[in-house]
Design a protein around this motif. Structure first.
Motif, PDB file in Angstrom:
ATOM      1  N   ALA A 196      -3.507  -7.649  14.144  1.00 50.23           N
ATOM      2  CA  ALA A 196      -4.742  -6.591  13.814  1.00 50.23           C
ATOM      3  C   ALA A 196      -4.797  -5.953  12.512  1.00 50.23           C
ATOM      4  O   ALA A 196      -4.912  -4.971  12.437  1.00 50.23           O
ATOM      5  CB  ALA A 196      -4.691  -5.637  15.225  1.00 50.23           C
ATOM      6  N   TRP A 197      -4.540  -7.007  11.547  1.00 45.42           N
ATOM      7  CA  TRP A 197      -4.510  -6.257  10.195  1.00 45.42           C
ATOM      8  C   TRP A 197      -5.952  -6.089   9.854  1.00 45.42           C
ATOM      9  O   TRP A 197      -6.927  -6.675   9.798  1.00 45.42           O
ATOM     10  CB  TRP A 197      -3.974  -7.342   9.228  1.00 45.42           C
ATOM     11  CG  TRP A 197      -3.823  -6.968   7.513  1.00 45.42           C
ATOM     12  CD1 TRP A 197      -2.726  -6.429   7.397  1.00 45.42           C
ATOM     13  CD2 TRP A 197      -4.827  -7.080   6.846  1.00 45.42           C
ATOM     14  NE1 TRP A 197      -3.014  -6.047   5.954  1.00 45.42           N
ATOM     15  CE2 TRP A 197      -4.201  -6.905   5.569  1.00 45.42           C
ATOM     16  CE3 TRP A 197      -5.974  -7.695   6.668  1.00 45.42           C
ATOM     17  CZ2 TRP A 197      -4.985  -6.519   4.250  1.00 45.42           C
ATOM     18  CZ3 TRP A 197      -6.860  -7.951   5.609  1.00 45.42           C
ATOM     19  CH2 TRP A 197      -5.957  -7.133   4.223  1.00 45.42           C
ATOM     20  N   GLN A 198      -5.863  -4.934   8.744  1.00 42.47           N
ATOM     21  CA  GLN A 198      -7.279  -4.559   8.069  1.00 42.47           C
ATOM     22  C   GLN A 198      -6.648  -4.126   6.905  1.00 42.47           C
ATOM     23  O   GLN A 198      -5.843  -3.527   6.687  1.00 42.47           O
ATOM     24  CB  GLN A 198      -7.965  -3.421   8.786  1.00 42.47           C
ATOM     25  CG  GLN A 198      -8.530  -3.758  10.447  1.00 42.47           C
ATOM     26  CD  GLN A 198      -9.030  -2.612  10.889  1.00 42.47           C
ATOM     27  OE1 GLN A 198      -9.367  -1.558  10.343  1.00 42.47           O
ATOM     28  NE2 GLN A 198      -9.570  -2.793  12.382  1.00 42.47           N
ATOM     29  N   GLY A 199      -7.682  -4.303   6.051  1.00 42.34           N
ATOM     30  CA  GLY A 199      -7.485  -3.871   4.548  1.00 42.34           C
ATOM     31  C   GLY A 199      -8.997  -3.434   3.983  1.00 42.34           C
ATOM     32  O   GLY A 199     -10.135  -4.338   4.386  1.00 42.34           O
ATOM     33  N   GLY A 200      -9.267  -2.624   3.265  1.00 40.91           N
ATOM     34  CA  GLY A 200     -10.425  -2.159   2.530  1.00 40.91           C
ATOM     35  C   GLY A 200     -10.490  -1.257   1.740  1.00 40.91           C
ATOM     36  O   GLY A 200      -9.347  -0.654   1.239  1.00 40.91           O
ATOM     37  N   ASP A 201     -11.789  -0.650   1.339  1.00 35.73           N
ATOM     38  CA  ASP A 201     -11.786   0.282   0.318  1.00 35.73           C
ATOM     39  C   ASP A 201     -11.831   1.632   1.041  1.00 35.73           C
ATOM     40  O   ASP A 201     -12.249   1.930   1.980  1.00 35.73           O
ATOM     41  CB  ASP A 201     -12.975   0.073  -0.467  1.00 35.73           C
ATOM     42  CG  ASP A 201     -13.432  -1.214  -1.192  1.00 35.73           C
ATOM     43  OD1 ASP A 201     -12.272  -1.861  -1.156  1.00 35.73           O
ATOM     44  OD2 ASP A 201     -14.426  -1.553  -1.530  1.00 35.73           O
ATOM     45  N   LEU A 202     -11.185   2.510   0.358  1.00 32.70           N
ATOM     46  CA  LEU A 202     -11.216   3.907   0.783  1.00 32.70           C
ATOM     47  C   LEU A 202     -12.425   4.547   0.504  1.00 32.70           C
ATOM     48  O   LEU A 202     -13.024   4.334  -0.713  1.00 32.70           O
ATOM     49  CB  LEU A 202      -9.902   4.590   0.256  1.00 32.70           C
ATOM     50  CG  LEU A 202      -8.606   4.296   0.719  1.00 32.70           C
ATOM     51  CD1 LEU A 202      -7.775   5.493  -0.027  1.00 32.70           C
ATOM     52  CD2 LEU A 202      -8.682   4.764   1.944  1.00 32.70           C
ATOM     53  N   SER A 203     -12.697   5.543   1.091  1.00 30.59           N
ATOM     54  CA  SER A 203     -13.905   6.551   1.039  1.00 30.59           C
ATOM     55  C   SER A 203     -13.477   7.906   1.274  1.00 30.59           C
ATOM     56  O   SER A 203     -12.441   8.368   1.738  1.00 30.59           O
ATOM     57  CB  SER A 203     -14.962   5.896   1.925  1.00 30.59           C
ATOM     58  OG  SER A 203     -14.867   6.586   3.007  1.00 30.59           O
ATOM     59  N   ILE A 204     -14.201   8.667   0.923  1.00 26.85           N
ATOM     60  CA  ILE A 204     -13.898  10.159   0.982  1.00 26.85           C
ATOM     61  C   ILE A 204     -13.647  10.553   2.487  1.00 26.85           C
ATOM     62  O   ILE A 204     -12.853  11.234   3.025  1.00 26.85           O
ATOM     63  CB  ILE A 204     -14.764  11.182   0.134  1.00 26.85           C
ATOM     64  CG1 ILE A 204     -14.495  10.910  -1.099  1.00 26.85           C
ATOM     65  CG2 ILE A 204     -14.620  12.651   0.752  1.00 26.85           C
ATOM     66  CD1 ILE A 204     -15.446  12.048  -2.134  1.00 26.85           C
ATOM     67  N   ALA A 205     -14.466   9.832   3.322  1.00 24.96           N
ATOM     68  CA  ALA A 205     -14.495   9.981   4.657  1.00 24.96           C
ATOM     69  C   ALA A 205     -13.055   9.421   5.337  1.00 24.96           C
ATOM     70  O   ALA A 205     -12.566  10.226   6.289  1.00 24.96           O
ATOM     71  CB  ALA A 205     -15.688   9.311   5.357  1.00 24.96           C
ATOM     72  N   THR A 206     -12.764   8.311   4.427  1.00 19.18           N
ATOM     73  CA  THR A 206     -11.324   7.689   5.575  1.00 19.18           C
ATOM     74  C   THR A 206     -10.341   8.079   4.842  1.00 19.18           C
ATOM     75  O   THR A 206      -9.096   7.792   5.409  1.00 19.18           O
ATOM     76  CB  THR A 206     -11.813   6.115   5.567  1.00 19.18           C
ATOM     77  OG1 THR A 206     -11.911   5.672   4.072  1.00 19.18           O
ATOM     78  CG2 THR A 206     -13.052   5.940   6.271  1.00 19.18           C
ATOM     79  N   GLY A 207     -10.055   8.194   3.508  1.00 17.28           N
ATOM     80  CA  GLY A 207      -8.967   8.310   2.740  1.00 17.28           C
ATOM     81  C   GLY A 207      -8.117   9.763   2.609  1.00 17.28           C
ATOM     82  O   GLY A 207      -8.947  10.605   1.909  1.00 17.28           O
ATOM     83  N   ALA A 208      -7.179   9.904   3.462  1.00 13.83           N
ATOM     84  CA  ALA A 208      -6.411  11.353   3.124  1.00 13.83           C
ATOM     85  C   ALA A 208      -6.072  11.464   1.595  1.00 13.83           C
ATOM     86  O   ALA A 208      -6.415  12.730   1.255  1.00 13.83           O
ATOM     87  CB  ALA A 208      -5.332  11.263   4.054  1.00 13.83           C
ATOM     88  N   ALA A 209      -5.658  10.377   1.163  1.00 12.58           N
ATOM     89  CA  ALA A 209      -5.239  10.657  -0.311  1.00 12.58           C
ATOM     90  C   ALA A 209      -6.500  11.021  -1.413  1.00 12.58           C
ATOM     91  O   ALA A 209      -6.322  11.763  -2.361  1.00 12.58           O
ATOM     92  CB  ALA A 209      -4.514   9.548  -0.831  1.00 12.58           C
ATOM     93  N   VAL A 210      -7.643  10.231  -0.939  1.00 15.51           N
ATOM     94  CA  VAL A 210      -8.703  10.518  -1.792  1.00 15.51           C
ATOM     95  C   VAL A 210      -9.400  12.038  -1.638  1.00 15.51           C
ATOM     96  O   VAL A 210      -9.517  12.500  -2.447  1.00 15.51           O
ATOM     97  CB  VAL A 210      -9.933   9.739  -1.368  1.00 15.51           C
ATOM     98  CG1 VAL A 210     -11.229   9.899  -1.894  1.00 15.51           C
ATOM     99  CG2 VAL A 210      -9.493   8.154  -1.654  1.00 15.51           C
ATOM    100  N   ARG A 211      -9.173  12.475  -0.466  1.00 10.82           N
ATOM    101  CA  ARG A 211      -9.567  14.069  -0.149  1.00 10.82           C
ATOM    102  C   ARG A 211      -8.579  14.769  -0.716  1.00 10.82           C
ATOM    103  O   ARG A 211      -9.062  15.697  -1.562  1.00 10.82           O
ATOM    104  CB  ARG A 211      -9.509  14.076   1.276  1.00 10.82           C
ATOM    105  CG  ARG A 211     -10.739  13.298   2.146  1.00 10.82           C
ATOM    106  CD  ARG A 211     -11.006  14.014   3.542  1.00 10.82           C
ATOM    107  NE  ARG A 211      -9.608  14.151   4.346  1.00 10.82           N
ATOM    108  CZ  ARG A 211      -9.517  12.797   5.103  1.00 10.82           C
ATOM    109  NH1 ARG A 211     -10.148  11.925   5.278  1.00 10.82           N
ATOM    110  NH2 ARG A 211      -8.283  12.909   5.869  1.00 10.82           N
ATOM    111  N   ALA A 212      -7.285  14.423  -0.940  1.00 15.59           N
ATOM    112  CA  ALA A 212      -6.355  15.421  -1.484  1.00 15.59           C
ATOM    113  C   ALA A 212      -6.444  15.339  -3.049  1.00 15.59           C
ATOM    114  O   ALA A 212      -6.593  16.460  -3.543  1.00 15.59           O
ATOM    115  CB  ALA A 212      -5.008  14.759  -1.257  1.00 15.59           C
ATOM    116  N   TYR A 213      -6.918  14.175  -3.487  1.00 14.51           N
ATOM    117  CA  TYR A 213      -6.980  14.068  -5.037  1.00 14.51           C
ATOM    118  C   TYR A 213      -8.254  14.861  -5.575  1.00 14.51           C
ATOM    119  O   TYR A 213      -8.107  15.514  -6.416  1.00 14.51           O
ATOM    120  CB  TYR A 213      -7.073  12.733  -5.117  1.00 14.51           C
ATOM    121  CG  TYR A 213      -7.608  12.306  -6.744  1.00 14.51           C
ATOM    122  CD1 TYR A 213      -6.538  12.485  -7.704  1.00 14.51           C
ATOM    123  CD2 TYR A 213      -9.004  12.000  -7.242  1.00 14.51           C
ATOM    124  CE1 TYR A 213      -6.853  12.019  -9.077  1.00 14.51           C
ATOM    125  CE2 TYR A 213      -9.137  11.533  -8.369  1.00 14.51           C
ATOM    126  CZ  TYR A 213      -8.363  11.758  -9.603  1.00 14.51           C
ATOM    127  OH  TYR A 213      -8.470  11.566 -10.707  1.00 14.51           O
TER     128      TYR A 213
END
Lengths: 63, 195
Positions: free
Chosen positions: B171-188
């Motif tokens: 059940a592998w998934q890979g994709g682009d982060l968004s502000i909604a999904t990425g903890a690191a993006v939000r922290a950044y």
């Protein structure tokens, strides 16, 4: 001789890395990695508690 | 978002699925087992492969452990992969490692102990200079690193699969982060907004 590393092997503070030039593949000496080395080197790693011997391969995979 | 269920006959090579390329692996290094992914017998070292396609620099990968091996064999996920490069998280029955491969040279970034279980979800994301590793939504490690700024999401593995007791990833998934999904993006962006 093939051995399985029982802990990460560090070199200069980094994970020891060797290269298989013909295959262009890096081998990271992480815990669990199975690496091939001379019998003498294997013995040293085993005696140091860094590795354990691996039985003969159950399945051969072509290069 | 890309996904992969590794649905193929046992022994099928990952690259034969058509959407995968090797970052630090041979064609025979990742193979399908029980419609999941494992490392091979006999010559398993430190393996990385990535999903072919175009991905944002800020990206994630995740996979589900469907069987836990009894040995030290590890499976996991990776981000910002290319030939000889990538960040990866992989786990075996008793522990995990977050590491990077830079120009075919490895560096461990963080590691720890836990008890890996079936259905555990391993997750790794890269956003700007933040690399975040999680298991089942709980953060294992957050590190700051600038070695890789782009690449593709993928899979990782270390060690030899012992017959019958492989650690399997599915059940592998890979994709682009968004502000909604990425903890690191939000922290950044929180850091930016805080000045």
């Amino acid at each position: 001789m093939r051995v399985k590393l029982t802990q990460d092997v560090l070199e200069n503070g980094q994970v020891k890395t060797t290269i298989r030039p013909r295959r262009k593949q890096a081998i990271g000496w992480f815990e669990g990695a199975v690496v091939e080395m001379s019998d003498a080197s294997a013995q040293k790693y085993i005696e140091a508690g860094l590795a354990e011997p691996v039985p003969a391969a159950a399945e051969e995979i072509p290069s | 978002m890309a996904s992969e269920s590794f649905t193929a006959a046992n022994g099928t090579q990952l690259v034969a699925l058509g959407t995968w390329a090797n970052a630090n692996a041979l064609d025979s290094d990742f193979v399908v087992e029980s419609n999941a992914l494992r490392t091979p017998f006999n010559r398993a070292v430190s393996l990385l492969a990535y999903y072919v396609g175009t991905f944002a620099d800020d990206q994630y990968a995740q996979g589900t452990i469907t069987q836990v091996g009894s040995s030290l064999q590890r499976m996991g996920v990776a981000v910002r992969c290319s030939a000889g490069n990538g960040y990866f998280l992989c786990a075996h029955v008793g522990g995990w490692t977050l590491a990077k491969l830079v120009g075919f040279s490895f560096t461990s970034l963080a590691s720890g102990s836990f008890t890996l279980a079936t259905s555990d979800v391993l997750y790794l994301e890269a956003a700007a200079d933040q690399i975040v590793a999680k298991r089942n939504g709980s953060t294992l490690a957050t590190v700051t690193d600038t070695s890789h700024v782009s690449g593709n999401p993928g899979v990782s593995g270390i060690g030899e699969a012992a017959s019958g007791t492989y650690t399997l990833l599915d059940a592998w998934q890979g994709g682009d982060l968004s502000i909604a999904t990425g903890a690191a993006v939000r922290a950044y962006y929180s850091r930016l907004l805080a000045g």
